[in-house]
Scaffold this active site. Structure first.
Site, PDB file in Angstrom:
ATOM      1  N   ARG A 237     -12.425  -7.452   4.147  1.00  0.00           N
ATOM      2  CA  ARG A 237     -13.461  -7.760   3.711  1.00  0.00           C
ATOM      3  C   ARG A 237     -13.868  -8.814   3.684  1.00  0.00           C
ATOM      4  NH1 ARG A 237     -12.768  -3.324   1.658  1.00  0.00           N
ATOM      5  NH2 ARG A 237     -11.275  -2.297  -0.078  1.00  0.00           N
ATOM      6  N   GLU A 266     -20.602  -9.562  -2.546  1.00  0.00           N
ATOM      7  CA  GLU A 266     -20.979  -8.645  -2.071  1.00  0.00           C
ATOM      8  C   GLU A 266     -21.951  -8.471  -3.604  1.00  0.00           C
ATOM      9  OE1 GLU A 266     -19.128  -5.519  -0.774  1.00  0.00           O
ATOM     10  OE2 GLU A 266     -18.227  -7.129   1.020  1.00  0.00           O
ATOM     11  N   HIS A 285     -21.447  -2.713   3.535  1.00  0.00           N
ATOM     12  CA  HIS A 285     -19.791  -2.331   3.191  1.00  0.00           C
ATOM     13  C   HIS A 285     -20.470  -0.574   3.301  1.00  0.00           C
ATOM     14  CE1 HIS A 285     -16.193  -3.297   1.043  1.00  0.00           C
ATOM     15  NE2 HIS A 285     -16.190  -2.145   1.886  1.00  0.00           N
TER      16      HIS A 285
END
Ligand code: DGY
Length: 326
Positions: A237, A266, A285
């Site tokens: 993360r 993000e 991601h």
């Protein structure tokens, strides 16, 4: 009457078919996540919610969704959900562990190798018409074989990365956020403290959950302890790493390279300082993004959702205690 559910993004067809066969589903079909107000409006009369890691599922949302019995997250990570609040309300939460382990580990290794051997930089040189000749000193990188890999977080994915590293003849060091001798014995590994791992590793790959303890686990102090040749890989993360400290560490040559699948925030804005550096690879991601794995994750999320709606324990519950509440 079928139970009513809100699905916050279109999922692979197999999963959508499963959901539609059991539920009266309302699906957000946008490419971007539903805006907060849309999410809040839509949970009001829903029995279940199928969410993604981009949806913030907090107390406010659960207050709106008074009928919610299940929240099924289509991800192994669930830091987007306030699980404690869900448990208090007797809402079962599901996630999708296991099916994405190898796909994510493959990608962590792909990032590690791309950074070590400067693959992305090489591609940019060729595309820019700057490749003039074979050169003995051009784009020299670092060897992966024989190097030391430090794995932070010893869950399924960390162990799967270690398996790949062994195949490359790497020495592997492990570290947990919370070290635990019994867990180490059960896994058959030996962990070192984080500082030792940082000091001894040529590559450092992060595989820990995002919790209050692991937020900015890797910051300025930790970069100071790394080798100047160290390469940092993050597929866990974004907030595990302090991005601005990473920028400074790369800019000042404290470490050599970073390869990130996850960032804070993000998406990472195109004008973010990290993106001005050549010694950084940023992927959007996508570590679990293979056709097969994303289909399995969606099916698993559908199964968790349906089980929760039936009042049964989902195959992959995050908070099994929620169902045991009176
Ligand atoms: C997860 O599942 O938590 C990943 O970050 C996305 O696949």
């Amino acid at each position: 009457m079928k139970p009513k559910v809100y699905v916050t993004r279109l999922l692979p067809k197999e999963a959508m078919d499963k959901i539609h066969s059991f539920c009266d589903a309302k699906v957000w079909k946008g490419e971007l996540p539903p805006p907060r107000n849309v999410l809040l409006e839509n949970v009001t009369d829903m029995d279940g919610l199928l969410s993604l890691l981009t949806d913030k599922i907090d107390a406010e949302l659960m207050d709106r969704g008074q009928k919610l019995r299940v929240i099924s997250n289509c991800a192994v990570g669930f830091d987007n959900i306030d699980v404690q609040e869900a448990t208090k309300r007797g809402i079962i939460v599901g996630n999708t562990p296991g099916v994405l382990t190898d796909t994510t580990a493959d990608f962590a290794f792909a990032l590690l190798m791309a950074a070590a051997r400067r693959v992305v930089e090489g591609d940019k040189v060729v595309r820019a018409g700057k490749w003039k000749t074979w050169g003995p000193m051009i784009l020299l990188g670092q060897d992966v074989h024989g190097a030391t890999l430090g794995i932070v977080g010893v869950g399924r994915i960390g162990l799967a990365v270690a398996k790949r590293a062994k195949g490359f003849g790497m020495k592997v060091l492990f570290s947990h956020v919370a070290r635990n001798k019994q867990a180490d014995d059960e896994l058959g590994i030996e962990t070192v403290d984080l500082d030792t791992l940082l000091a001894q590793s040529d590559f450092i790959s992060l595989h820990t959950n995002l919790t209050p303890e692991s937020r900015h686990l890797i910051g300025a102090k930790q970069f100071d302890k790394m080798k100047r040749t160290a390469i940092l890989v993050n597929t866990s993360r974004g907030p595990i790493v302090d991005n601005m400290a990473l920028y400074e560490a790369l800019r000042s040559g404290k470490i050599a390279y970073a390869a990130l699948d996850v960032t804070e925030p993000e998406p990472l804005p195109a004008d973010h300082p990290l993106l001005t550096l050549d010694d950084v690879i940023v992927a959007p991601h996508i570590a679990s993004a293979s056709v097969a794995t994303r289909t399995k994750m969606a099916l698993m999320a559908a199964e968790n959702l349906i089980a929760g709606l039936k009042g049964e324990m989902p195959p992959n519950p995050v908070n099994p205690e929620a169902l045991r509440k009176p």
